[in-house]
Write a protein that holds these residues in place. Sequence first.
Motif, mmCIF file in Angstrom:
data_model
loop_
_atom_site.group_PDB
_atom_site.id
_atom_site.type_symbol
_atom_site.label_atom_id
_atom_site.label_comp_id
_atom_site.label_asym_id
_atom_site.label_seq_id
_atom_site.Cartn_x
_atom_site.Cartn_y
_atom_site.Cartn_z
ATOM 1 N N ASP A 46 35.789 46.162 36.006
ATOM 2 C CA ASP A 46 36.308 47.499 36.289
ATOM 3 C C ASP A 46 36.221 47.846 37.772
ATOM 4 O O ASP A 46 35.554 48.793 38.167
ATOM 5 C CB ASP A 46 35.558 48.545 35.461
ATOM 6 N N GLY A 47 36.898 47.054 38.600
ATOM 7 C CA GLY A 47 36.979 47.362 40.021
ATOM 8 C C GLY A 47 35.641 47.336 40.734
ATOM 9 O O GLY A 47 35.376 48.191 41.592
ATOM 10 N N SER A 48 34.773 46.378 40.406
ATOM 11 C CA SER A 48 33.452 46.295 41.029
ATOM 12 C C SER A 48 33.563 46.183 42.545
ATOM 13 O O SER A 48 34.252 45.297 43.054
ATOM 14 C CB SER A 48 32.688 45.080 40.499
ATOM 15 N N PRO A 49 32.862 47.046 43.280
ATOM 16 C CA PRO A 49 32.919 46.979 44.743
ATOM 17 C C PRO A 49 32.059 45.865 45.331
ATOM 18 O O PRO A 49 32.144 45.588 46.530
ATOM 19 C CB PRO A 49 32.388 48.348 45.174
ATOM 20 N N ASP A 50 31.229 45.189 44.492
ATOM 21 C CA ASP A 50 30.312 44.172 45.028
ATOM 22 C C ASP A 50 30.901 42.765 45.046
ATOM 23 O O ASP A 50 30.217 41.808 45.411
ATOM 24 C CB ASP A 50 29.005 44.165 44.237
ATOM 25 N N GLY A 51 32.172 42.611 44.630
ATOM 26 C CA GLY A 51 32.798 41.292 44.654
ATOM 27 C C GLY A 51 32.675 40.518 43.357
ATOM 28 O O GLY A 51 32.848 39.296 43.339
ATOM 29 N N THR A 52 32.401 41.202 42.250
ATOM 30 C CA THR A 52 32.291 40.522 40.955
ATOM 31 C C THR A 52 33.570 39.770 40.599
ATOM 32 O O THR A 52 33.525 38.639 40.096
ATOM 33 C CB THR A 52 31.963 41.535 39.841
ATOM 34 N N LEU A 53 34.723 40.373 40.860
ATOM 35 C CA LEU A 53 35.984 39.735 40.505
ATOM 36 C C LEU A 53 36.195 38.448 41.291
ATOM 37 O O LEU A 53 36.695 37.451 40.745
ATOM 38 C CB LEU A 53 37.149 40.699 40.736
ATOM 39 N N GLU A 54 35.805 38.439 42.558
ATOM 40 C CA GLU A 54 35.954 37.223 43.375
ATOM 41 C C GLU A 54 35.076 36.101 42.816
ATOM 42 O O GLU A 54 35.488 34.936 42.780
ATOM 43 C CB GLU A 54 35.563 37.526 44.826
ATOM 44 N N VAL A 55 33.879 36.452 42.359
ATOM 45 C CA VAL A 55 33.000 35.463 41.730
ATOM 46 C C VAL A 55 33.641 34.942 40.448
ATOM 47 O O VAL A 55 33.617 33.736 40.163
ATOM 48 C CB VAL A 55 31.615 36.079 41.438
ATOM 49 N N ALA A 56 34.225 35.848 39.663
ATOM 50 C CA ALA A 56 34.876 35.457 38.410
ATOM 51 C C ALA A 56 36.033 34.489 38.662
ATOM 52 O O ALA A 56 36.248 33.549 37.891
ATOM 53 C CB ALA A 56 35.368 36.703 37.670
ATOM 54 N N LYS A 57 36.761 34.701 39.748
ATOM 55 C CA LYS A 57 37.869 33.801 40.086
ATOM 56 C C LYS A 57 37.366 32.398 40.410
ATOM 57 O O LYS A 57 38.015 31.394 40.079
ATOM 58 C CB LYS A 57 38.665 34.372 41.258
ATOM 59 N N GLN A 58 36.212 32.313 41.062
ATOM 60 C CA GLN A 58 35.620 31.008 41.337
ATOM 61 C C GLN A 58 35.190 30.315 40.046
ATOM 62 O O GLN A 58 35.357 29.101 39.879
ATOM 63 C CB GLN A 58 34.418 31.169 42.279
ATOM 64 N N LEU A 59 34.643 31.100 39.118
ATOM 65 C CA LEU A 59 34.240 30.538 37.829
ATOM 66 C C LEU A 59 35.452 30.062 37.038
ATOM 67 O O LEU A 59 35.383 29.056 36.317
ATOM 68 C CB LEU A 59 33.466 31.594 37.027
ATOM 69 N N GLU A 60 36.550 30.766 37.175
ATOM 70 C CA GLU A 60 37.801 30.358 36.522
ATOM 71 C C GLU A 60 38.234 28.986 37.014
ATOM 72 O O GLU A 60 38.685 28.133 36.233
ATOM 73 C CB GLU A 60 38.879 31.401 36.794
ATOM 74 N N LYS A 61 38.092 28.744 38.322
ATOM 75 C CA LYS A 61 38.452 27.442 38.899
ATOM 76 C C LYS A 61 37.533 26.335 38.391
ATOM 77 O O LYS A 61 37.956 25.210 38.150
ATOM 78 C CB LYS A 61 38.390 27.511 40.423
ATOM 79 N N ILE A 62 36.254 26.672 38.221
ATOM 80 C CA ILE A 62 35.268 25.671 37.793
ATOM 81 C C ILE A 62 35.452 25.276 36.334
ATOM 82 O O ILE A 62 35.481 24.090 35.988
ATOM 83 C CB ILE A 62 33.841 26.206 38.015
ATOM 84 N N TYR A 63 35.593 26.285 35.448
ATOM 85 C CA TYR A 63 35.607 26.013 34.014
ATOM 86 C C TYR A 63 37.006 25.967 33.411
ATOM 87 O O TYR A 63 37.170 25.539 32.266
ATOM 88 C CB TYR A 63 34.768 27.064 33.289
ATOM 89 N N GLY A 64 38.021 26.432 34.166
ATOM 90 C CA GLY A 64 39.392 26.387 33.668
ATOM 91 C C GLY A 64 39.857 27.714 33.097
ATOM 92 O O GLY A 64 39.055 28.490 32.561
ATOM 93 N N LYS A 65 41.169 27.953 33.201
ATOM 94 C CA LYS A 65 41.737 29.215 32.734
ATOM 95 C C LYS A 65 41.721 29.347 31.211
ATOM 96 O O LYS A 65 41.870 30.453 30.683
ATOM 97 C CB LYS A 65 43.165 29.361 33.248
ATOM 98 N N ASP A 66 41.549 28.236 30.505
ATOM 99 C CA ASP A 66 41.495 28.320 29.050
ATOM 100 C C ASP A 66 40.131 28.819 28.569
ATOM 101 O O ASP A 66 40.013 29.337 27.452
ATOM 102 C CB ASP A 66 41.806 26.969 28.420
ATOM 103 N N LYS A 67 39.120 28.676 29.415
ATOM 104 C CA LYS A 67 37.775 29.118 29.052
ATOM 105 C C LYS A 67 37.386 30.436 29.710
ATOM 106 O O LYS A 67 36.670 31.243 29.115
ATOM 107 C CB LYS A 67 36.740 28.042 29.425
#
Length: 381
Positions: A46-67
């Motif tokens: 929900d629009g985290s100002p601390d960069g949570t979404l950017e971290v999530a995008k890195q995790l998406e690259k690591i584990y894949g968009k299907d996961k």
Amino acid sequence: MAERKNKYSVLLPTYNEKDNLPLIVWLLVKYFTESKYDFEIIVIDDGSPDGTLEVAKQLEKIYGKDKIVLRPREKKLGLGTAYIHGIKHATGNFIVIMDADLSHHPKFIPEFIKKQKEGDYDVVSGTRYSGDGGVYGWDIKRKVVSRTANYLTQVLLRPGASDVTGSFRLYKKEILEKLINACVSKGYVFQMEMIVRATQFGFSIGEVPISFVDRVYGTSKLGGSEVAEDEDELTDSEISWRKFIKDNNYVAIGTLWDSCDGDKETIGKVILLPDKQTGGIKSRTFVNVTFEEEYNGGELGISVKYNGKDLYDNKWDFCSIDENEEEEDRQVFCPYKPGYHAWITDRKVPKYLPKGTYFSKTWLTDGDGELVACGFSEFVL
């Protein structure tokens, strides 16, 4: 070998969880993979100002968009709407809801799944208050508040679960969709209403003892965010009424608004009180309303359901509703001039009423049939 026909979608609402998110995702992947269950993790930031979404995008690259499925929103919109948003994108036939702050350990999820299969349960809820369950990291005040909330809910609503304030659960997807559509609460209270509604609808509930550990990093959702739910999602009038209920140690069973849908302001509350005259109980309704123009009367309607079935439906002329009462007991005196008006009315709850769940709807119209007020209340005998 474990069955692979089922798929489990984990809904992870996040707000300022950049430090916790990599850990919770790693643990989820670990336990789902070891158990050989098909899964996906849906991150609703929900629009985290601390960069949570950017971290999530890195995790998406690591584990894949299907996961790792990212479904962010622009701003903080509340827990209930986060689940609604997430479930729209879930491809699993089972939904896991849990906190992203490591309060809920993913190691319990295989136990949830095992329990669900044992009884084909509609809902499996983690409980801190049964078996080997427990709470770690809370001070005594917070433990007392949680225990008290659970106790009051058990006494008043009989939810069929030992931990109604918890938020670590496994649902059949279609069951969760039905519950979300039925619930009217938001934020912290949303979790309580979900489990109460599940019991009322006759859905089966299994329980698994869990250990709840206070968050590792960040700000607790049940400290600031329970209030944040109030601040962000509730109107000023609702906040004021809740403070009134809390300050007077009342038990509220209903709310009255100036509208039945859309944007609405709270204009009253319904509470339950012991009736010292009869030894039973009575309902008391507080109403504060402001008329923009003179009110010359209209229709008061009440409909009641008992265990989901129609029990009572009636309408009265509002201005003559208590004309047979003694002068000192009357509350209604039409017409009402424009401006602020307040009522406090008591109604006895008959002792002969059978045990069960009662849900009532009340509405008031003006002389032209336009809605002036609308309310709902619910209690269990």
